[in-house]
Design an enzyme around this catalytic site. Structure first.
Site, PDB file in Angstrom:
ATOM      1  N   GLU A  47      30.471 -76.267 -10.284  1.00  0.00           N
ATOM      2  CA  GLU A  47      28.982 -75.894  -9.509  1.00  0.00           C
ATOM      3  C   GLU A  47      28.419 -78.065  -9.140  1.00  0.00           C
ATOM      4  O   GLU A  47      28.452 -77.772  -8.028  1.00  0.00           O
ATOM      5  CB  GLU A  47      27.854 -76.201 -10.612  1.00  0.00           C
ATOM      6  CG  GLU A  47      28.330 -74.297 -11.026  1.00  0.00           C
ATOM      7  CD  GLU A  47      28.084 -73.183  -9.325  1.00  0.00           C
ATOM      8  OE1 GLU A  47      27.869 -73.115  -8.884  1.00  0.00           O
ATOM      9  OE2 GLU A  47      28.207 -72.152 -10.373  1.00  0.00           O
TER      10      GLU A  47
ATOM     11  N   GLU B 287      26.096 -64.421   0.838  1.00  0.00           N
ATOM     12  CA  GLU B 287      27.385 -64.151   1.173  1.00  0.00           C
ATOM     13  C   GLU B 287      27.553 -62.794   2.433  1.00  0.00           C
ATOM     14  O   GLU B 287      28.493 -63.008   3.142  1.00  0.00           O
ATOM     15  CB  GLU B 287      28.642 -63.003   0.424  1.00  0.00           C
ATOM     16  CG  GLU B 287      28.897 -64.150  -1.155  1.00  0.00           C
ATOM     17  CD  GLU B 287      27.991 -64.691  -1.744  1.00  0.00           C
ATOM     18  OE1 GLU B 287      27.632 -65.551  -2.771  1.00  0.00           O
ATOM     19  OE2 GLU B 287      26.542 -63.891  -2.662  1.00  0.00           O
TER      20      GLU B 287
END
Length: 384
Positions: A23, A282
Site C-alpha cells: 500500500e 475499477e
C-alpha cells in the site's frame, strides 16, 4: 532556497511506525515518483529515494519475497501477525514503482519461474521463507491477486515492450482466464470472471476484477491480439450491469452470477455482507481506457450515470463522500462515515480523465498508470 528547505522538512518518513509495503509503494512512492515527473521538482524524487530506501528491509527474507510490513523508522520488517505468507498482489505489484526508482536513482538494488502456475494463473499467497506458492489450487483475479496480472502487462509497456518474459506470462495468464475462469450468465449472456478452488468453479466476482476490461484494452492498444479487445468490450458491459442492476445504481463489493434462468436479474448479491460499496475505482478506470481507445460515447454515459449515483447516495452534506452498506436499499443505503483514499486518488481522477476533452491529457502512449492511478513515464523517456 530557504523555501525549498522548509518544504523538504514538512514530509518526513523517519517515523517509528509499521506500514504495509504494497500500500505504501503504490500510494506514496508511486505518488512521489509521478509528482516528480509531472512537476520536474527534484524534491519529490529525493523523498521517493528516501522512502524507497526505508522500505528495502522488507526484502531481507530467505527467499527475497518481501515481507508484507516494514517499520520505516527502525528498518525492521515482518509478515502479518497470523501467517508467514505474503499475498500475490502485495509482492508482485510493486515493480513499476521500484523499477522506476532504480532507473532514476541508478541504484540497481532497488515470480517468473515458480512452480504452482495453472495455465498462467497463479495462487494467491507466497511464503516468504521458501519463496514458493501456498494455498495452491485457489485462483482468482479478485482480492489479493488482481494487480499481479495488471503489472505483468504494465511492466512490459513501461520497459518499452522489450521484456519478453513479462509478455509471455501475461498472454499465458489471459489464456488461463479464458480457459478456466470465464463463464456466461443464463438468458442475458453476460460474460464474467469467476473463481476456481481446487477445480470447483464459483460464479463469484469481486468488483476489483473490473480493472480487467481496461487492462485488456490497454494490451490490445499495444498490439496484443484483437480478441483481447473483444473480451474487454464484453466484460465492460458486465461491470456496467453490476451498477445498473442495483437499486442505487452502485455496484456491490462482491457479486454472484446466475448460470441458469432466474428472476431476470443476472447479478445477485447472494451474501448480505457483499452489498456494500466502498467507492472503488475499477469500473470507471476501465471506462476511461475503453473511451480513450474506442471514442464510443456510451462509456462516458455509463460513467456519468455512476457519478450521478455516487452523488445521490454517497455524497455527504458538508463535504466528502462515504462508503455505504447496502446498494440494494436506496431508502437506507447505510452510510459508513468512511471515505477510502482511493476515491480521491483513483475514482475521481479517472472520472476527470474520462470527461476531459483533451484526449492527450496523460497520453497512454507516454505514460503507464500504476495500480493507484499514478502516471509513470514509459521508457526510454530520459530521467529529468
Amino acid at each position: 532556497m530557504e523555501m525549498f528547505q522548509t518544504r523538504s522538512k514538512d514530509l518526513s518518513f523517519n517515523k517509528n511506525v509499521d506500514v504495509n509495503l504494497f500500500e505504501t509503494t503504490i500510494r506514496i512512492l508511486g505518488g512521489l515518483l509521478s509528482t516528480y515527473h509531472l512537476t520536474g521538482d527534484h524534491l519529490f524524487l529525493e523523498k521517493a529515494v528516501n522512502l524507497g530506501s526505508r522500505l528495502m528491509p522488507a526484502f531481507k527474507t530467505p527467499s527475497k519475497i518481501p515481507f508484507s510490513d516494514v517499520n520505516i523508522g527502525k528498518g525492521t520488517a515482518h509478515p502479518p501477525r497470523w501467517t508467514s505468507d505474503s499475498t500475490l498482489a502485495e509482492v508482485t505489484s510493486i515493480q513499476l514503482e521500484f523499477r522506476e526508482l532504480s532507473r532514476l536513482s541508478q541504484d540497481p538494488q532497488l515470480v517468473h519461474n515458480l512452480p504452482g502456475k495453472h495455465d498462467g494463473l497463479v495462487p494467491m499467497f507466497i511464503n516468504t521463507n521458501s519463496g514458493q506458492f501456498t494455498h495452491k489450487g485457489v485462483f482468482t483475479l479478485g482480492a489479493r491477486a488482481d494487480s499481479y496480472y495488471e503489472y505483468l502487462l504494465k511492466q512490459w509497456i513501461q520497459g518499452g515492450k522489450t521484456e519478453d518474459d513479462l509478455l509471455k506470462d501475461y498472454l499465458q495468464a489471459i489464456e488461463g482466464v479464458k480457459k478456466h475462469l470465464l463463464r456466461q450468465t443464463g438468458p442475458s449472456k453476460l460474460t464474467f470472471v469467476g473463481e476456481l478452488s481446487h477445480n470447483r468453479f464459483n460464479p463469484k466476482m469481486d468488483h476489483l476484477v473490473c480493472f480487467l476490461p481496461g487492462t485488456l484494452a490497454l494490451g490490445a492498444h499495444n498490439g496484443l491480439p484483437g480478441d483481447h479487445m473483444d473480451l474487454a468490450v464484453q466484460l465492460m458491459e458486465t461491470c456496467h450491469q453490476m451498477y445498473k442492476q442495483m437499486e442505487t445504481g452502485l455496484s456491490p463489493e462482491i457479486v454472484h452470477f446466475s448460470l441458469q434462468a432466474s428472476d431476470g436479474r443476472a447479478v445477485s448479491t447472494k451474501v448480505f455482507f457483499s452489498r456494500h460499496n466502498l467507492l472503488r475505482p475499477e469500473t470507471v478506470e476501465s471506462l476511461f481506457y475503453m473511451y480513450r481507445f474506442t471514442k464510443d460515447t456510451k462509456y462516458r454515459d455509463w460513467g456519468w450515470d455512476m457519478l450521478q449515483s455516487f452523488n445521490k447516495y454517497t455524497k455527504v452534506s458538508g463535504g466528502g463522500y462515504t462508503s455505504i452498506n447496502n446498494v440494494r436499499d436506496p431508502d437506507n443505503p447505510g452510510p459508513r462515515d468512511k471515505m477510502e483514499s482511493f476515491f480521491l486518488g483513483e475514482t475521481l481522477k479517472y472520472l476527470y480523465l474520462l470527461f476531459s476533452d483533451d484526449m492527450e491529457l496523460l497520453s497512454l502512449d507516454k505514460y503507464v498508470f500504476n495500480t493507484e492511478a499514478h502516471p509513470l513515464p514509459i521508457w526510454p523517456s530520459p530521467p529529468k
